[in-house]
Design a protein around this motif. Sequence first.
Motif, mmCIF file in Angstrom:
data_model
loop_
_atom_site.group_PDB
_atom_site.id
_atom_site.type_symbol
_atom_site.label_atom_id
_atom_site.label_comp_id
_atom_site.label_asym_id
_atom_site.label_seq_id
_atom_site.Cartn_x
_atom_site.Cartn_y
_atom_site.Cartn_z
ATOM 1 N N GLN A 100 0.859 -1.181 0.000
ATOM 2 C CA GLN A 100 0.000 0.000 0.000
ATOM 3 C C GLN A 100 0.897 1.233 0.000
ATOM 4 O OE1 GLN A 100 -3.438 -0.229 -0.077
ATOM 5 N NE2 GLN A 100 -3.110 -2.425 -0.228
ATOM 6 N N THR A 101 0.348 2.343 -0.464
ATOM 7 C CA THR A 101 1.119 3.586 -0.447
ATOM 8 C C THR A 101 1.210 4.123 0.979
ATOM 9 O OG1 THR A 101 -0.803 5.017 -0.755
ATOM 10 C CG2 THR A 101 0.291 4.199 -2.772
ATOM 11 N N VAL A 102 2.062 5.102 1.150
ATOM 12 C CA VAL A 102 2.186 5.770 2.445
ATOM 13 C C VAL A 102 0.831 6.310 2.872
ATOM 14 C CG1 VAL A 102 3.193 7.793 3.591
ATOM 15 C CG2 VAL A 102 4.640 6.293 2.177
ATOM 16 N N THR A 103 0.144 7.010 1.958
ATOM 17 C CA THR A 103 -1.175 7.570 2.271
ATOM 18 C C THR A 103 -2.177 6.476 2.621
ATOM 19 O OG1 THR A 103 -0.801 9.498 0.884
ATOM 20 C CG2 THR A 103 -3.096 8.948 1.367
ATOM 21 N N GLN A 104 -2.190 5.376 1.865
ATOM 22 C CA GLN A 104 -3.124 4.285 2.154
ATOM 23 C C GLN A 104 -2.862 3.672 3.527
ATOM 24 O OE1 GLN A 104 -2.279 2.082 -1.426
ATOM 25 N NE2 GLN A 104 -4.237 2.677 -2.364
ATOM 26 N N ASN A 105 -1.598 3.536 3.908
ATOM 27 C CA ASN A 105 -1.266 3.044 5.244
ATOM 28 C C ASN A 105 -1.870 3.956 6.304
ATOM 29 O OD1 ASN A 105 0.895 0.697 5.828
ATOM 30 N ND2 ASN A 105 1.241 1.514 3.768
ATOM 31 N N LEU A 106 -1.717 5.256 6.115
ATOM 32 C CA LEU A 106 -2.251 6.206 7.089
ATOM 33 C C LEU A 106 -3.778 6.205 7.095
ATOM 34 C CD1 LEU A 106 0.241 9.158 6.538
ATOM 35 C CD2 LEU A 106 0.191 7.553 8.462
ATOM 36 N N GLU A 107 -4.390 6.088 5.929
ATOM 37 C CA GLU A 107 -5.858 6.027 5.868
ATOM 38 C C GLU A 107 -6.391 4.817 6.619
ATOM 39 O OE1 GLU A 107 -6.661 8.237 1.568
ATOM 40 O OE2 GLU A 107 -6.592 6.049 1.660
ATOM 41 N N LEU A 108 -5.726 3.685 6.459
ATOM 42 C CA LEU A 108 -6.155 2.472 7.160
ATOM 43 C C LEU A 108 -6.060 2.629 8.677
ATOM 44 C CD1 LEU A 108 -4.511 -0.201 4.854
ATOM 45 C CD2 LEU A 108 -6.958 0.101 5.249
ATOM 46 N N ALA A 109 -5.150 3.479 9.115
ATOM 47 C CA ALA A 109 -4.927 3.642 10.545
ATOM 48 C C ALA A 109 -5.779 4.736 11.182
ATOM 49 C CB ALA A 109 -3.449 3.951 10.788
ATOM 50 N N LEU A 110 -6.404 5.593 10.388
ATOM 51 C CA LEU A 110 -7.161 6.710 10.948
ATOM 52 C C LEU A 110 -8.151 6.260 12.007
ATOM 53 C CD1 LEU A 110 -8.050 8.983 7.892
ATOM 54 C CD2 LEU A 110 -6.679 9.615 9.879
ATOM 55 N N ALA A 111 -8.254 7.056 13.056
ATOM 56 C CA ALA A 111 -9.235 6.775 14.107
ATOM 57 C C ALA A 111 -10.634 6.850 13.509
ATOM 58 C CB ALA A 111 -9.086 7.795 15.234
ATOM 59 N N GLY A 112 -11.484 5.947 13.938
ATOM 60 C CA GLY A 112 -12.863 5.955 13.461
ATOM 61 C C GLY A 112 -13.467 4.572 13.503
ATOM 62 N N ALA A 113 -14.636 4.437 12.871
ATOM 63 C CA ALA A 113 -15.354 3.162 12.859
ATOM 64 C C ALA A 113 -14.507 2.078 12.207
ATOM 65 C CB ALA A 113 -16.671 3.319 12.115
ATOM 66 N N ARG A 114 -14.632 0.856 12.701
ATOM 67 C CA ARG A 114 -13.772 -0.227 12.240
ATOM 68 C C ARG A 114 -14.530 -1.473 11.779
ATOM 69 N NH1 ARG A 114 -10.587 2.482 10.587
ATOM 70 N NH2 ARG A 114 -9.036 3.543 11.796
ATOM 71 N N SER A 115 -15.808 -1.372 11.531
ATOM 72 C CA SER A 115 -16.524 -2.550 11.043
ATOM 73 C C SER A 115 -16.127 -2.804 9.589
ATOM 74 C CB SER A 115 -18.042 -2.353 11.139
ATOM 75 O OG SER A 115 -18.485 -1.457 10.138
ATOM 76 N N VAL A 116 -16.393 -4.012 9.106
ATOM 77 C CA VAL A 116 -16.055 -4.356 7.719
ATOM 78 C C VAL A 116 -16.785 -3.430 6.757
ATOM 79 C CG1 VAL A 116 -16.214 -6.153 5.960
ATOM 80 C CG2 VAL A 116 -15.539 -6.754 8.295
#
Length: 180
Positions: A100-116
Amino acid sequence: MNEGRVTSVLYLDGVTVSFDGFKALNNLSLIIDPGEMRAIIGPNGAGKTTMMDVITGKTRPDSGEIFFNGDTDLIELDEADIAQLGIGRKFQKPTVFENQTVTQNLELALAGARSVMDTLTWFASAADKDRLAQTLETIRLQDMRQKMARELSHGQKQWLEIGMLLAQEPRLLLVDEPAA
Protein backbone atom coordinates in the motif's frame (compact mmCIF):
# COMPACT_ATOMS: atom_id res chain seq x y z
CA MET A 1 -7.29 6.02 46.58
CA ASN A 2 -3.73 7.09 45.77
CA GLU A 3 -3.56 10.71 44.51
CA GLY A 4 -0.83 9.81 41.97
CA ARG A 5 -3.06 7.13 40.50
CA VAL A 6 -6.08 9.44 40.25
CA THR A 7 -4.31 12.20 38.31
CA SER A 8 -2.03 10.06 36.13
CA VAL A 9 -2.38 8.80 32.59
CA LEU A 10 -0.44 5.67 33.50
CA TYR A 11 0.16 4.27 36.98
CA LEU A 12 2.24 1.19 37.74
CA ASP A 13 2.92 0.13 41.31
CA GLY A 14 4.84 -2.92 42.51
CA VAL A 15 4.73 -4.66 39.12
CA THR A 16 6.67 -7.91 39.06
CA VAL A 17 6.99 -10.33 36.13
CA SER A 18 8.95 -13.58 36.28
CA PHE A 19 9.87 -15.97 33.50
CA ASP A 20 11.01 -19.35 34.82
CA GLY A 21 12.31 -17.77 38.02
CA PHE A 22 14.02 -14.81 36.28
CA LYS A 23 12.49 -11.49 37.35
CA ALA A 24 12.16 -9.43 34.19
CA LEU A 25 10.44 -6.74 36.26
CA ASN A 26 10.98 -6.56 39.99
CA ASN A 27 8.62 -4.29 41.94
CA LEU A 28 8.44 -1.65 39.16
CA SER A 29 6.64 1.58 39.99
CA LEU A 30 6.11 4.36 37.45
CA ILE A 31 3.71 7.29 37.12
CA ILE A 32 3.19 9.19 33.87
CA ASP A 33 1.16 12.38 34.11
CA PRO A 34 -0.87 14.00 31.30
CA GLY A 35 1.36 15.64 28.69
CA GLU A 36 4.49 14.05 30.09
CA MET A 37 7.09 12.29 27.97
CA ARG A 38 9.33 9.63 29.48
CA ALA A 39 12.31 7.76 28.08
CA ILE A 40 13.05 4.42 29.70
CA ILE A 41 16.66 3.48 29.04
CA GLY A 42 18.72 0.46 29.99
CA PRO A 43 20.72 -2.42 28.58
CA ASN A 44 19.25 -5.39 26.74
CA GLY A 45 17.38 -7.58 29.20
CA ALA A 46 16.58 -4.72 31.58
CA GLY A 47 12.81 -5.22 31.14
CA LYS A 48 11.86 -2.29 28.89
CA THR A 49 9.93 -4.39 26.38
CA THR A 50 8.42 -6.51 29.16
CA MET A 51 7.13 -3.31 30.76
CA MET A 52 5.39 -2.39 27.48
CA ASP A 53 4.06 -5.95 27.17
CA VAL A 54 2.50 -5.64 30.63
CA ILE A 55 0.97 -2.22 29.93
CA THR A 56 -0.58 -3.42 26.66
CA GLY A 57 -1.87 -6.72 28.04
CA LYS A 58 0.46 -9.01 26.11
CA THR A 59 2.02 -10.25 29.37
CA ARG A 60 0.28 -10.57 32.73
CA PRO A 61 2.21 -9.46 35.81
CA ASP A 62 2.76 -11.79 38.76
CA SER A 63 1.89 -8.92 41.10
CA GLY A 64 1.28 -5.19 41.18
CA GLU A 65 -1.21 -2.65 39.90
CA ILE A 66 -1.53 -0.99 36.48
CA PHE A 67 -4.10 1.76 35.94
CA PHE A 68 -4.86 3.97 32.96
CA ASN A 69 -6.45 7.41 33.44
CA GLY A 70 -6.81 6.84 37.14
CA ASP A 71 -9.50 4.20 37.26
CA THR A 72 -9.13 1.69 34.43
CA ASP A 73 -7.44 -1.46 35.71
CA LEU A 74 -5.40 -2.68 32.73
CA ILE A 75 -4.72 -6.05 34.36
CA GLU A 76 -8.42 -6.87 33.96
CA LEU A 77 -8.42 -6.16 30.19
CA ASP A 78 -7.14 -8.01 27.12
CA GLU A 79 -4.91 -6.53 24.41
CA ALA A 80 -7.78 -5.47 22.13
CA ASP A 81 -9.66 -3.72 24.94
CA ILE A 82 -6.49 -1.90 25.98
CA ALA A 83 -5.88 -0.74 22.41
CA GLN A 84 -9.48 0.52 22.24
CA LEU A 85 -8.79 2.72 25.28
CA GLY A 86 -6.27 4.65 23.20
CA ILE A 87 -2.99 3.03 24.17
CA GLY A 88 -0.87 2.73 21.03
CA ARG A 89 2.33 0.76 20.73
CA LYS A 90 5.12 0.76 18.20
CA PHE A 91 7.21 -2.39 18.20
CA GLN A 92 10.95 -2.56 17.49
CA LYS A 93 10.52 -3.80 13.92
CA PRO A 94 8.30 -1.62 11.73
CA THR A 95 5.02 -3.18 10.66
CA VAL A 96 3.45 -1.44 7.68
CA PHE A 97 1.38 -2.61 4.73
CA GLU A 98 4.17 -3.04 2.17
CA ASN A 99 1.84 -3.20 -0.87
CA GLN A 100 0.00 0.00 0.00
CA THR A 101 1.12 3.59 -0.45
CA VAL A 102 2.19 5.77 2.44
CA THR A 103 -1.18 7.57 2.27
CA GLN A 104 -3.12 4.29 2.15
CA ASN A 105 -1.27 3.04 5.24
CA LEU A 106 -2.25 6.21 7.09
CA GLU A 107 -5.86 6.03 5.87
CA LEU A 108 -6.16 2.47 7.16
CA ALA A 109 -4.93 3.64 10.54
CA LEU A 110 -7.16 6.71 10.95
CA ALA A 111 -9.24 6.77 14.11
CA GLY A 112 -12.86 5.95 13.46
CA ALA A 113 -15.35 3.16 12.86
CA ARG A 114 -13.77 -0.23 12.24
CA SER A 115 -16.52 -2.55 11.04
CA VAL A 116 -16.06 -4.36 7.72
CA MET A 117 -18.84 -2.37 6.08
CA ASP A 118 -17.45 0.94 7.39
CA THR A 119 -14.03 0.05 5.97
CA LEU A 120 -15.43 -0.92 2.56
CA THR A 121 -17.55 2.22 2.18
CA TRP A 122 -15.17 4.73 3.77
CA PHE A 123 -14.31 8.00 2.05
CA ALA A 124 -11.98 10.60 3.50
CA SER A 125 -13.81 13.60 4.91
CA ALA A 126 -12.29 17.08 4.92
CA ALA A 127 -11.27 16.49 8.55
CA ASP A 128 -9.67 13.15 7.58
CA LYS A 129 -7.73 14.83 4.78
CA ASP A 130 -6.52 17.53 7.17
CA ARG A 131 -5.49 14.88 9.71
CA LEU A 132 -3.61 12.94 6.99
CA ALA A 133 -1.80 16.08 5.80
CA GLN A 134 -0.87 16.99 9.37
CA THR A 135 0.41 13.46 10.05
CA LEU A 136 2.42 13.37 6.81
CA GLU A 137 4.03 16.68 7.78
CA THR A 138 4.78 15.47 11.31
CA ILE A 139 6.53 12.32 10.04
CA ARG A 140 8.14 14.23 7.16
CA LEU A 141 6.87 11.89 4.44
CA GLN A 142 4.61 14.34 2.57
CA ASP A 143 6.81 14.08 -0.56
CA MET A 144 6.48 10.28 -0.46
CA ARG A 145 2.72 10.06 0.05
CA GLN A 146 2.17 8.07 -3.18
CA LYS A 147 5.22 5.84 -2.77
CA MET A 148 4.65 2.18 -1.94
CA ALA A 149 5.64 1.37 1.65
CA ARG A 150 7.97 -1.39 0.44
CA GLU A 151 10.03 1.27 -1.37
CA LEU A 152 10.76 3.19 1.83
CA SER A 153 14.02 2.91 3.73
CA HIS A 154 13.96 1.20 7.13
CA GLY A 155 13.96 4.56 8.90
CA GLN A 156 11.13 5.87 6.75
CA LYS A 157 9.09 2.75 7.57
CA GLN A 158 9.72 3.45 11.26
CA TRP A 159 8.33 6.97 10.77
CA LEU A 160 5.38 5.65 8.76
CA GLU A 161 4.46 3.28 11.56
CA ILE A 162 4.71 6.13 14.08
CA GLY A 163 2.45 8.15 11.76
CA MET A 164 -0.04 5.27 11.66
CA LEU A 165 -0.15 5.33 15.44
CA LEU A 166 -0.55 9.11 15.53
CA ALA A 167 -3.42 8.84 13.03
CA GLN A 168 -5.24 6.70 15.59
CA GLU A 169 -5.06 9.63 18.04
CA PRO A 170 -3.77 7.59 20.99
CA ARG A 171 -4.07 8.91 24.52
CA LEU A 172 -0.80 7.13 25.39
CA LEU A 173 1.87 6.12 22.90
CA LEU A 174 4.54 3.55 23.74
CA VAL A 175 7.48 3.46 21.34
CA ASP A 176 9.94 0.56 21.62
CA GLU A 177 13.41 1.37 20.21
CA PRO A 178 12.30 3.85 17.52
CA ALA A 179 15.87 4.33 16.29
CA ALA A 180 16.60 0.59 15.92
